[in-house]
Design a protein around this motif. Structure first.
Motif, PDB file in Angstrom:
ATOM      1  N   PHE A   1       6.923  18.050  20.978  1.00 46.97           N
ATOM      2  CA  PHE A   1       6.803  16.739  20.344  1.00 46.97           C
ATOM      3  C   PHE A   1       5.459  16.609  19.636  1.00 46.97           C
ATOM      4  O   PHE A   1       4.461  17.186  20.077  1.00 46.97           O
ATOM      5  CB  PHE A   1       6.981  15.626  21.380  1.00 46.97           C
ATOM      6  CG  PHE A   1       8.364  15.562  21.939  1.00 46.97           C
ATOM      7  CD1 PHE A   1       9.426  15.148  21.152  1.00 46.97           C
ATOM      8  CD2 PHE A   1       8.616  15.951  23.251  1.00 46.97           C
ATOM      9  CE1 PHE A   1      10.719  15.108  21.658  1.00 46.97           C
ATOM     10  CE2 PHE A   1       9.898  15.916  23.763  1.00 46.97           C
ATOM     11  CZ  PHE A   1      10.953  15.487  22.960  1.00 46.97           C
ATOM     12  N   PRO A   2       5.421  15.856  18.538  1.00 49.95           N
ATOM     13  CA  PRO A   2       4.181  15.711  17.780  1.00 49.95           C
ATOM     14  C   PRO A   2       2.978  15.230  18.610  1.00 49.95           C
ATOM     15  O   PRO A   2       1.844  15.566  18.284  1.00 49.95           O
ATOM     16  CB  PRO A   2       4.540  14.693  16.684  1.00 49.95           C
ATOM     17  CG  PRO A   2       6.011  14.885  16.488  1.00 49.95           C
ATOM     18  CD  PRO A   2       6.550  15.198  17.861  1.00 49.95           C
ATOM     19  N   ASN A   3       3.215  14.498  19.687  1.00 51.43           N
ATOM     20  CA  ASN A   3       2.076  14.034  20.494  1.00 51.43           C
ATOM     21  C   ASN A   3       1.434  15.185  21.290  1.00 51.43           C
ATOM     22  O   ASN A   3       0.432  14.976  21.960  1.00 51.43           O
ATOM     23  CB  ASN A   3       2.493  12.896  21.426  1.00 51.43           C
ATOM     24  CG  ASN A   3       3.509  13.311  22.471  1.00 51.43           C
ATOM     25  OD1 ASN A   3       3.992  14.443  22.476  1.00 51.43           O
ATOM     26  ND2 ASN A   3       3.844  12.387  23.352  1.00 51.43           N
ATOM     27  N   GLN A   4       1.990  16.404  21.189  1.00 49.46           N
ATOM     28  CA  GLN A   4       1.444  17.573  21.864  1.00 49.46           C
ATOM     29  C   GLN A   4       0.681  18.489  20.899  1.00 49.46           C
ATOM     30  O   GLN A   4       0.352  19.618  21.254  1.00 49.46           O
ATOM     31  CB  GLN A   4       2.568  18.381  22.513  1.00 49.46           C
ATOM     32  CG  GLN A   4       3.315  17.656  23.607  1.00 49.46           C
ATOM     33  CD  GLN A   4       4.491  18.491  24.077  1.00 49.46           C
ATOM     34  OE1 GLN A   4       5.524  18.517  23.434  1.00 49.46           O
ATOM     35  NE2 GLN A   4       4.299  19.182  25.190  1.00 49.46           N
ATOM     36  N   ARG A   5       0.374  18.003  19.715  1.00 51.13           N
ATOM     37  CA  ARG A   5      -0.247  18.872  18.704  1.00 51.13           C
ATOM     38  C   ARG A   5      -1.595  19.424  19.140  1.00 51.13           C
ATOM     39  O   ARG A   5      -1.932  20.557  18.807  1.00 51.13           O
ATOM     40  CB  ARG A   5      -0.369  18.140  17.371  1.00 51.13           C
ATOM     41  CG  ARG A   5       0.956  18.069  16.664  1.00 51.13           C
ATOM     42  CD  ARG A   5       0.839  17.640  15.228  1.00 51.13           C
ATOM     43  NE  ARG A   5       2.183  17.503  14.672  1.00 51.13           N
ATOM     44  CZ  ARG A   5       2.555  16.534  13.875  1.00 51.13           C
ATOM     45  NH1 ARG A   5       1.699  15.609  13.519  1.00 51.13           N
ATOM     46  NH2 ARG A   5       3.794  16.491  13.416  1.00 51.13           N
TER      47      ARG A   5
ATOM     48  N   GLU B   1       5.668  21.798  11.192  1.00 53.30           N
ATOM     49  CA  GLU B   1       5.996  20.401  11.480  1.00 53.30           C
ATOM     50  C   GLU B   1       7.426  20.100  11.067  1.00 53.30           C
ATOM     51  O   GLU B   1       7.891  20.540  10.022  1.00 53.30           O
ATOM     52  CB  GLU B   1       5.025  19.478  10.743  1.00 53.30           C
ATOM     53  CG  GLU B   1       3.605  19.594  11.248  1.00 53.30           C
ATOM     54  CD  GLU B   1       2.642  18.647  10.564  1.00 53.30           C
ATOM     55  OE1 GLU B   1       3.098  17.711   9.859  1.00 53.30           O
ATOM     56  OE2 GLU B   1       1.426  18.835  10.729  1.00 53.30           O
TER      57      GLU B   1
ATOM     58  N   THR C   1      11.549  15.477  13.725  1.00 55.31           N
ATOM     59  CA  THR C   1      11.526  14.871  15.060  1.00 55.31           C
ATOM     60  C   THR C   1      10.747  15.704  16.066  1.00 55.31           C
ATOM     61  O   THR C   1      10.305  15.183  17.089  1.00 55.31           O
ATOM     62  CB  THR C   1      12.956  14.667  15.602  1.00 55.31           C
ATOM     63  OG1 THR C   1      13.623  15.926  15.624  1.00 55.31           O
ATOM     64  CG2 THR C   1      13.725  13.697  14.719  1.00 55.31           C
TER      65      THR C   1
ATOM     66  N   ASP D   1      -2.478  20.361  22.125  1.00 52.58           N
ATOM     67  CA  ASP D   1      -2.169  21.529  22.959  1.00 52.58           C
ATOM     68  C   ASP D   1      -1.609  22.670  22.106  1.00 52.58           C
ATOM     69  O   ASP D   1      -1.898  23.844  22.353  1.00 52.58           O
ATOM     70  CB  ASP D   1      -1.149  21.166  24.044  1.00 52.58           C
ATOM     71  CG  ASP D   1      -1.737  20.272  25.121  1.00 52.58           C
ATOM     72  OD1 ASP D   1      -2.980  20.303  25.318  1.00 52.58           O
ATOM     73  OD2 ASP D   1      -0.961  19.548  25.772  1.00 52.58           O
TER      74      ASP D   1
ATOM     75  N   ASP E   1       8.071  19.464  16.365  1.00 46.09           N
ATOM     76  CA  ASP E   1       7.357  20.547  15.696  1.00 46.09           C
ATOM     77  C   ASP E   1       7.715  21.856  16.393  1.00 46.09           C
ATOM     78  O   ASP E   1       8.281  21.860  17.480  1.00 46.09           O
ATOM     79  CB  ASP E   1       5.848  20.306  15.762  1.00 46.09           C
ATOM     80  CG  ASP E   1       5.428  19.053  14.990  1.00 46.09           C
ATOM     81  OD1 ASP E   1       6.200  18.590  14.135  1.00 46.09           O
ATOM     82  OD2 ASP E   1       4.328  18.549  15.248  1.00 46.09           O
TER      83      ASP E   1
END
Length: 187
Positions: free
Chosen positions: A127-131, A77, A80, A133, A82
């Motif tokens: 991006f963190p919103n893809q964690r 992580e 801005t 996946d 990961d």
């Protein structure tokens, strides 16, 4: 010059890692030619004298060749973004070499490393919103293991920006020297 010391990877290992690229949409994949194992980030060096000191001290590194293996996928992580990583199995020899590099750079006037040594290879950024996946990607690649890689040299790289991407240019290679006596580890 923005510099770092790393273990360069053989072409066949880079090719193997490159096969993992594209297996998760939306990732900014690191070009295969940039895959490496960072031993120590140095940072921006503008003073020619300091650059000469770094070169001299790295030329005095002494170690016996050893082998490392890459193993397991992971996520690191960031602030801005990961990163998708492939781990490097820790060995006593790898830690000793990294410690020797750290000590040498301090003697050359570089400030202490800001981060603890965590050997890994960055394959891509997301991006963190893809964690969710990314977790699936890690599960698919978690059993990855490379063949043993011989460590016989370290490389001083310059990180340059070219058309918005980082390009890592090898500036100097420091090979193990069998005739040079091993330097005792400093505490």
């Amino acid at each position: 010059m923005r510099l770092f010391v790393a273990l360069d990877l053989p072409a066949d290992v880079r090719e193997t890692l490159a096969l993992m690229r594209g297996s998760m949409p939306g990732v900014q994949w690191v070009p295969a030619e940039n895959h490496h194992i960072t031993l120590r980030f140095i940072g921006e060096i503008t003073d020619r004298h300091r650059l000469e000191e770094i070169d001299l001290t790295l030329s005095r590194l002494a170690w016996q060749p050893f082998e490392i293996s890459l193993a397991q996928a992971d996520i690191r992580e960031g602030l801005t973004a990961d990163s998708l990583m492939i781990g490097v199995e820790r060995t006593r020899q790898l830690d000793a070499l990294q410690s020797q590099v750290e000590s040498a750079l301090r003697r050359a006037g570089c400030p202490p490393a800001k981060r603890r040594f965590q050997p890994a290879i960055t394959l891509g950024h997301f991006f963190p919103n893809q964690r969710a996946d990314a977790i699936k990607w890690v599960q698919r690649h978690n059993l990855f293991r490379s063949k043993p890689i011989s460590v016989e040299h370290v490389t001083l790289f310059e990180s340059m920006r070219s058309q918005g991407e980082h390009v890592y240019v090898p500036r100097e290679e420091y090979a193990w020297q069998p005739d040079m006596p091993l330097i005792p580890e400093e505490e």
